[in-house]
Design an enzyme around this catalytic site. Structure first.
Site, short mmCIF file in Angstrom:
data_model
loop_
_atom_site.label_atom_id
_atom_site.label_comp_id
_atom_site.label_asym_id
_atom_site.label_seq_id
_atom_site.Cartn_x
_atom_site.Cartn_y
_atom_site.Cartn_z
N ASP A 279 65.33 144.75 -13.10
CA ASP A 279 65.55 146.07 -12.70
C ASP A 279 66.29 146.10 -11.33
OD1 ASP A 279 65.49 148.62 -11.69
OD2 ASP A 279 63.31 148.78 -11.67
N LYS B 196 72.36 155.65 -8.07
CA LYS B 196 72.22 154.95 -6.88
C LYS B 196 72.98 153.97 -6.46
CE LYS B 196 67.16 154.50 -8.00
NZ LYS B 196 66.34 155.62 -7.11
N HIS C 228 58.49 149.63 -9.56
CA HIS C 228 58.68 151.11 -9.74
C HIS C 228 58.01 151.65 -11.11
CE1 HIS C 228 60.66 155.15 -10.61
NE2 HIS C 228 60.91 155.06 -9.08
N CYS D 115 56.99 156.19 -6.03
CA CYS D 115 56.48 155.58 -7.65
C CYS D 115 56.16 154.43 -7.75
CB CYS D 115 57.91 156.03 -8.30
SG CYS D 115 58.09 157.63 -8.46
N GLN E 224 67.52 149.45 -7.20
CA GLN E 224 67.86 149.27 -5.82
C GLN E 224 68.90 148.23 -5.58
OE1 GLN E 224 66.84 151.20 -3.76
NE2 GLN E 224 65.34 152.58 -4.89
N1 PMP Z 1 63.60 151.11 -10.45
C1 PMP Z 1 63.48 151.37 -9.41
C2 PMP Z 1 63.39 149.88 -8.22
C3 PMP Z 1 63.90 152.50 -8.67
O1 PMP Z 1 64.01 152.53 -7.42
C4 PMP Z 1 64.13 153.66 -9.23
C5 PMP Z 1 64.60 154.78 -8.84
N2 PMP Z 1 63.60 155.32 -7.71
C6 PMP Z 1 63.96 153.43 -10.93
C7 PMP Z 1 63.80 152.34 -11.37
C8 PMP Z 1 64.31 154.68 -11.77
O2 PMP Z 1 65.52 155.10 -11.60
P1 PMP Z 1 65.98 156.39 -12.21
O3 PMP Z 1 64.88 157.37 -11.74
O4 PMP Z 1 67.31 156.86 -11.76
O5 PMP Z 1 65.88 156.16 -13.63
#
Ligand code: PMP
Length: 407
Positions: free
Chosen positions: A196, A222, A119, A365, A199
């Protein structure tokens, strides 16, 4: 109450109030559990005060609840101690914290490995660090199925790799990362490993000690908690060696007109008033998650994932991104992205929305990953514990209609 999808769904106020809604975008934001919402309201109406500052009883009650929230997060991750839990505004903030604080201990020529499947939140902060400090940034490639290709891992690491920062699970393909292989290779060169977990957390409690990693980042929204809060877990020794990222109240030992010294972790990394009620709400969500039968839930999520992948396979020309075969569900979390020739994901999502199906279309993203997979955008269905067969049937019927309407 048993953990059937219907019983679970009833515990989510938004879903309970909208029986017609097929919510298939939990990878973007999972719905908030009633316990989390109740905990936020209860805190704001009975204990609202700042933390780590007041000496009156209300402030002490707020302090206690906030520190108990840290303990819940530590239990959820099987952390060594609550002192290893830093509350942040979310996964993005947690990842930037490591990129700045750990990053400031790196020298030009040191190497950080990320992966093409990241991401942007775990990609851009490292590019920014590279541009600030001259570190080398090397992306681990992905194979045609979107999974990390670890065949040249040792070569990519070289002998100056200091950190491998990778996603535990792709937000586009759902592919799980082979963490054990990465940790084994990192240990050989003395590199740390950051996962990270954004997910992964909605699919059950995690075990950072069993994974033998150094840092773990996730967001509350999440995993059925409130927005505006997240966690950075770091091994006590790793956190202790890092300088602060943000300066302000709460993170100092002493401030003089000339200079300041730092509080110990985790306070060192929590400058300013933290997201107090949100952390307490998150803890309620995590406490609730820890009561569930995750073997049964994962089996159900996998079955839905399989039902969806089999249904999608009947759509002419549809391209499934990520691990390919239905029996490969164990290779992916229940996140299913696909591309239908000549239909733009935004148009698909709009037609689906008219049928009460909430899905996301776009680049999610993760532009480097989409480029590697040869797609500009895709439609993503993500399944969580409150979804059932009716959601998948509605999606497959909705896609038939989208193809007819958009043809
Ligand atoms: N890492 C991953 C794999 C994600 O899916 C996301 C959110 N889509 C993020 C980081 C960022 O999370 P946040 O927008 O809640 O900071």
């Amino acid at each position: 109450m048993s953990d059937t999808a219907a019983n679970l769904r009833a515990q989510f106020p938004l879903l309970a109030a909208a029986p017609e809604l097929h919510y298939l975008d939990s990878a973007a934001t999972a719905q908030i559990h009633r316990a989390a919402l109740d905990a936020v309201v209860s805190h704001e109406t009975t204990r609202r005060a700042n933390v780590m500052r007041g000496t009156y009883r209300l402030a002490e009650a707020a302090d206690l609840a906030y520190e108990q929230a840290r303990q819940s997060a530590a239990r959820f991750l099987n952390a060594g101690s609550a002192g290893e839990i830093v509350f942040t505004p979310g996964a993005t903030a947690s990842l930037n914290l490591v990129a700045h604080a750990f990053g400031s201990t790196l020298k030009a020529g040191d190497r950080v490995l990320v992966s093409v499947a990241e991401h942007h939140s775990n990609f851009v902060p490292w590019q920014m660090l590279r541009d600030r400090c001259g570190i080398e940034l090397a992306p681990i490639p992905v194979g045609a199925d979107g999974r990390l290709d670890l065949t040249r891992l040792s070569e990519l690491m070289g002998d100056r790799c200091r950190l491998v920062a990778v996603t535990q699970c792709s937000n586009v393909t759902g592919a799980w990362t082979d963490v054990a292989t990465i940790v084994a290779a990192a240990r050989k060169v003395g590199a740390k490993v950051l996962l990270d977990g954004a997910q992964a957390v909605q699919h059950g409690p995690q075990d950072v000690r069993a994974m033998d990693i150094d840092f773990y980042a996730f967001s509350g929204h999440k995993c059925f908690g409130p927005g505006g809060v997240g966690v950075l877990w770091g091994r006590a020794e790793a956190l202790a060696r890092m300088p602060p990222f943000l300066g302000g109240g709460g993170m100092i030992a002493e401030v003089t007109p000339e200079a300041s010294t730092w509080a110990a972790p985790p306070q060192r990394f929590e400058a300013g008033t933290p997201p107090i009620a949100q952390a307490i709400g998150l803890a309620a969500a995590l406490d609730w998650m820890m009561t569930l039968d995750w073997t049964a839930i994962r089996e159900r999520e996998d079955a839905l994932c399989q039902q969806l992948i089999e249904g999608l396979a009947r759509i002419p020309g549809l391209r499934l991104l990520g691990p390919q075969h239905a029996h490969h569900c164990e290779a992916r979390a229940p996140i299913v992205s696909f591309d239908i020739p000549d239909l733009h994901p935004h148009d698909i999502c709009q037609v689906l929305d008219a049928q009460n199906l909430a899905l996301r279309g776009g680049h999610h993203c993760a532009q480097p990953l989409l480029a590697a997979l040869g797609a500009e955008a895709c439609t993503r269905a993500s399944i969580a514990l409150y979804n059932g067969e009716a959601d998948i049937e509605a999606l497959l019927a909705g896609l038939d209609r989208a193809r007819r309407e958009l043809a």
